[in-house]
Enzyme design. Structure first.
Site, mmCIF file in Angstrom:
data_model
loop_
_atom_site.group_PDB
_atom_site.id
_atom_site.type_symbol
_atom_site.label_atom_id
_atom_site.label_comp_id
_atom_site.label_asym_id
_atom_site.label_seq_id
_atom_site.Cartn_x
_atom_site.Cartn_y
_atom_site.Cartn_z
ATOM 1 C CG ASN A 171 25.416 44.701 37.360
ATOM 2 O OD1 ASN A 171 25.022 44.383 36.133
ATOM 3 N ND2 ASN A 171 25.803 45.734 37.960
ATOM 4 C CD GLU A 229 29.391 37.620 40.094
ATOM 5 O OE1 GLU A 229 28.134 38.430 40.283
ATOM 6 O OE2 GLU A 229 30.503 38.002 40.330
ATOM 7 C CB CYS A 247 29.391 36.576 44.198
ATOM 8 S SG CYS A 247 27.857 37.876 43.890
HETATM 9 N N1 THU Z 1 28.838 43.413 41.050
HETATM 10 C C1 THU Z 1 28.319 42.128 40.448
HETATM 11 O O1 THU Z 1 27.343 41.997 39.602
HETATM 12 N N2 THU Z 1 29.064 41.181 40.775
HETATM 13 C C2 THU Z 1 30.284 41.287 41.482
HETATM 14 O O2 THU Z 1 30.790 40.090 41.985
HETATM 15 C C3 THU Z 1 30.894 42.556 42.074
HETATM 16 C C4 THU Z 1 29.938 43.426 41.785
HETATM 17 C C5 THU Z 1 27.934 44.608 40.827
HETATM 18 C C6 THU Z 1 27.268 45.018 41.847
HETATM 19 C C7 THU Z 1 26.917 46.520 41.415
HETATM 20 O O3 THU Z 1 25.734 46.714 40.630
HETATM 21 C C8 THU Z 1 28.118 47.005 40.610
HETATM 22 O O4 THU Z 1 28.725 45.721 40.225
HETATM 23 C C9 THU Z 1 28.981 47.870 41.017
HETATM 24 O O5 THU Z 1 29.409 47.351 42.546
#
Ligand code: THU
Length: 161
Positions: free
Chosen positions: A62, A75, A115
């Site tokens: 992320n 993702e 995602c």
């Molecule tokens: N996040 C992801 O990377 N994937 C997901 O499916 C859910 C949330 C990240 C986004 C953000 O940077 C952090 O988790 C908190 O929401």
């Protein structure tokens, strides 16, 4: 959060010891990349590793932004890397993990709705079921044989005809 309280239709839930070695390898590849997460706002690191049909493993984490909605989930970062660098190659499986500075994550993390939709499109492009493996820092592992289990009745190109 107790795994028993997560009401979903998972295919299997197993302990890490029961995982197929290739699935464990992919999860560990995701885990090794958690440090590449840029998440100064949530302090919640997410990493995704994708195994391609050509044997390569592609990862993403992320990437947040001071303008919060600009941030990207792990993702979709990983899926974009696949499209940018290995377009047309099949996606066999994806492993997703997370860690937090606040507490140990001892349960699988649910991929967000955006995602799921993106994985659904990737599955259609790939032309095969994409296996999805989820685990937190510890605890049980959820295995789904296809994104359809996480996103039933999904919107797709057929509605646009
Ligand atoms: N996040 C992801 O990377 N994937 C997901 O499916 C859910 C949330 C990240 C986004 C953000 O940077 C952090 O988790 C908190 O929401």
């Amino acid at each position: 959060m107790k795994v028993e309280n997560i009401r979903i239709q998972y295919d299997t839930y197993v302990s890490q010891d029961e995982l197929e070695s290739s699935d464990l390898e992919l999860l560990n590849a995701a885990r090794a990349n958690l440090k590449k997460s840029y998440s100064p706002y949530s302090n919640f690191k997410v990493a995704c590793a994708i195994r391609l049909g050509n044997g390569k493993i592609i990862t993403g984490t992320n990437q947040e932004n001071a303008s919060f909605p600009v941030g990207l989930c792990a993702e979709r970062v990983a899926l974009s890397a696949v499209d940018a660098m290995h377009r047309g190659v099949k996606i066999i499986e994806m492993a997703i993990t997370a860690s937090s500075e606040r507490h140990e994550i001892d349960h699988p993390i649910a991929p967000c709705g955006n995602c799921r939709q993106a994985i659904s499109e990737a599955q259609l492009k790939s032309g095969n079921a994409i296996k999805i493996i989820l685990q937190g820092e510890s605890g049980q592992v959820f295995i789904f044989k296809s994104i359809d289990q996480l996103l039933p009745f999904s919107f797709n190109h057929e509605y646009l005809q």
